[in-house]
Write a protein that holds these residues in place. Structure first.
Motif, PDB file in Angstrom:
ATOM      1  N   GLN A 115      37.209  46.476  35.940  1.00  0.00           N
ATOM      2  CA  GLN A 115      36.634  45.857  37.121  1.00  0.00           C
ATOM      3  C   GLN A 115      37.512  44.734  37.672  1.00  0.00           C
ATOM      4  O   GLN A 115      37.219  44.172  38.721  1.00  0.00           O
ATOM      5  N   GLY A 116      38.577  44.399  36.973  1.00  0.00           N
ATOM      6  CA  GLY A 116      39.473  43.346  37.426  1.00  0.00           C
ATOM      7  C   GLY A 116      39.007  41.977  36.994  1.00  0.00           C
ATOM      8  O   GLY A 116      37.875  41.787  36.536  1.00  0.00           O
ATOM      9  N   GLY A 117      39.880  40.996  37.137  1.00  0.00           N
ATOM     10  CA  GLY A 117      39.528  39.639  36.744  1.00  0.00           C
ATOM     11  C   GLY A 117      39.729  39.407  35.260  1.00  0.00           C
ATOM     12  O   GLY A 117      40.354  40.202  34.557  1.00  0.00           O
ATOM     13  N   ASP A 118      39.180  38.291  34.763  1.00  0.00           N
ATOM     14  CA  ASP A 118      39.327  37.933  33.358  1.00  0.00           C
ATOM     15  C   ASP A 118      38.494  38.840  32.460  1.00  0.00           C
ATOM     16  O   ASP A 118      37.465  39.366  32.864  1.00  0.00           O
ATOM     17  N   VAL A 119      38.958  38.995  31.234  1.00  0.00           N
ATOM     18  CA  VAL A 119      38.210  39.739  30.216  1.00  0.00           C
ATOM     19  C   VAL A 119      37.767  38.731  29.165  1.00  0.00           C
ATOM     20  O   VAL A 119      38.586  38.313  28.328  1.00  0.00           O
ATOM     21  N   PRO A 120      36.507  38.291  29.190  1.00  0.00           N
ATOM     22  CA  PRO A 120      36.051  37.265  28.237  1.00  0.00           C
ATOM     23  C   PRO A 120      36.155  37.739  26.798  1.00  0.00           C
ATOM     24  O   PRO A 120      35.931  38.910  26.486  1.00  0.00           O
ATOM     25  N   GLU A 121      36.515  36.828  25.911  1.00  0.00           N
ATOM     26  CA  GLU A 121      36.566  37.102  24.477  1.00  0.00           C
ATOM     27  C   GLU A 121      35.861  35.965  23.749  1.00  0.00           C
ATOM     28  O   GLU A 121      35.935  34.813  24.161  1.00  0.00           O
ATOM     29  N   GLY A 244      27.120  36.928  38.246  1.00  0.00           N
ATOM     30  CA  GLY A 244      27.894  36.650  39.446  1.00  0.00           C
ATOM     31  C   GLY A 244      29.380  36.792  39.261  1.00  0.00           C
ATOM     32  O   GLY A 244      30.168  36.185  40.003  1.00  0.00           O
ATOM     33  N   GLU A 245      29.810  37.571  38.274  1.00  0.00           N
ATOM     34  CA  GLU A 245      31.238  37.761  38.031  1.00  0.00           C
ATOM     35  C   GLU A 245      31.764  38.853  38.946  1.00  0.00           C
ATOM     36  O   GLU A 245      31.184  39.932  39.038  1.00  0.00           O
ATOM     37  N   THR A 246      32.871  38.586  39.589  1.00  0.00           N
ATOM     38  CA  THR A 246      33.482  39.572  40.469  1.00  0.00           C
ATOM     39  C   THR A 246      34.956  39.654  40.158  1.00  0.00           C
ATOM     40  O   THR A 246      35.538  38.764  39.549  1.00  0.00           O
ATOM     41  N   GLY A 247      35.541  40.733  40.589  1.00  0.00           N
ATOM     42  CA  GLY A 247      36.982  40.897  40.387  1.00  0.00           C
ATOM     43  C   GLY A 247      37.470  42.098  41.143  1.00  0.00           C
ATOM     44  O   GLY A 247      36.746  43.072  41.317  1.00  0.00           O
ATOM     45  N   ASP A 248      38.682  42.030  41.636  1.00  0.00           N
ATOM     46  CA  ASP A 248      39.261  43.167  42.324  1.00  0.00           C
ATOM     47  C   ASP A 248      39.594  44.236  41.305  1.00  0.00           C
ATOM     48  O   ASP A 248      40.126  43.955  40.235  1.00  0.00           O
ATOM     49  N   VAL A 249      39.284  45.466  41.630  1.00  0.00           N
ATOM     50  CA  VAL A 249      39.560  46.576  40.725  1.00  0.00           C
ATOM     51  C   VAL A 249      41.046  46.874  40.770  1.00  0.00           C
ATOM     52  O   VAL A 249      41.563  47.407  41.731  1.00  0.00           O
ATOM     53  N   THR A 250      41.733  46.497  39.715  1.00  0.00           N
ATOM     54  CA  THR A 250      43.176  46.700  39.665  1.00  0.00           C
ATOM     55  C   THR A 250      43.555  47.260  38.327  1.00  0.00           C
ATOM     56  O   THR A 250      42.769  47.312  37.397  1.00  0.00           O
ATOM     57  N   GLY A 251      44.809  47.646  38.203  1.00  0.00           N
ATOM     58  CA  GLY A 251      45.297  48.097  36.912  1.00  0.00           C
ATOM     59  C   GLY A 251      45.307  49.585  36.814  1.00  0.00           C
ATOM     60  O   GLY A 251      44.474  50.285  37.340  1.00  0.00           O
TER      61      GLY A 251
END
Length: 275
Positions: A115-121, A244-251
């Motif tokens: 989904q793009g954006g940060d990947v929480p860990e 409310g997390e959003t992200g550009d679909v990239t990769g």
């Protein structure tokens, strides 16, 4: 009803996501299959020995007449088997998630990444994550058991007990099932159980729309095995929108249809734990 449909949409999108990512789906099946083997073995052993177990547990009936002793112990055996099956259904998801913690956490991370954006860990060692998952699952099971006893008592109310109570039972099961599944993504974000419950109650309609269809389907554990990977993926998508997390679909990994399923209404901002 609109929010209910939104929650069901997450479930559908999760199943689509794993269908488009065959490797993650394959790995996601392994914990469910292992849990299914364990449950079938345990229930089979209980069914095979239930007469002896009931006889051992009810010495008070040893001196009764043969007819009443057999009736009493047959009823007790049926109740024991029924309760065991119920317990297996309500704990299957928690046990499967506990067994498959590394698998499902990796799957959830891949959904976030797509989904793009940060990947929480979480930044926690595996043993610590397993300990937290086991603790929280036990708390959820105790809550479910409380509601189960309450609904069982209400089941003796004429008419209501045969209509409203079963529907409420599926709603309760669905809500806590959604909690268990979203916990995979929320635990990586450092969200504690109390906060998770508050978050889901804030969008109760969407939560029930996601969890109730699964609760109905999960009555058959074999079905649960095949739906589990997609349910984890869908729960991760739901978590992203609820917070409310959003992200550009990239990769280059992404072959998933992007876009938010949830209309405006999420009031939780994205929070990531440092690691």
């Amino acid at each position: 009803m609109r929010d209910f449909g939104v929650g069901f949409g997450y479930l559908v999108q999760g199943q689509k996501w794993v269908a488009q990512h065959g490797r993650q789906f394959g790995f996601g099946l392994l914990p469910g299959l292992l849990a299914l083997v364990l449950y079938v073995g345990a229930l089979g052993a209980l069914a095979f020995n239930v007469t002896e177990v009931v006889a051992w547990a009810t010495p008070v009936a040893d001196d009764w007449s043969t007819l009443w002793r057999e009736i009493f112990r047959d009823v007790m055996a049926a109740l024991l088997l029924g309760f065991s099956v119920f317990l297996a259904v309500v704990t299957f998801t928690a046990v499967t998630l506990l067994i498959g913690q590394p698998f499902y956490e990796k799957l959830s991370e891949d959904v976030d990444r797509s989904q793009g954006g940060d990947v929480p860990e979480s930044g926690l060692p595996l043993w610590r994550e397993l300990l937290i998952s086991a603790r929280d699952s036990l708390r959820v099971v105790l809550r479910v058991a409380f509601y189960a006893v309450l609904l069982f008592a209400c089941g003796f109310i004429p008419v209501v007990g045969q209509t409203v109570v079963p529907a409420l039972g599926f709603c309760v099961s669905g809500f806590f099932l959604a909690e268990e599944l979203t916990a995979v993504a929320l635990q990586r974000r450092g969200v504690e159980l109390k906060e998770r419950l508050t978050l889901l109650r804030g969008r109760r309609g969407a939560t029930l729309g996601f969890g109730v269809p699964l609760a109905v389907a999960f009555i058959v554990p074999f079905v649960a095995v095949f739906l589990m990977p997609g349910a984890v993926a869908g729960a991760t998508l739901m978590v992203r929108d609820l917070r409310g997390e959003t992200g550009d679909v990239t990769g280059e990994d992404d072959d998933h249809e992007g876009g938010s399923l949830l209309s405006p209404g999420g009031d939780q901002g994205a929070h990531h734990r440092p690691h």
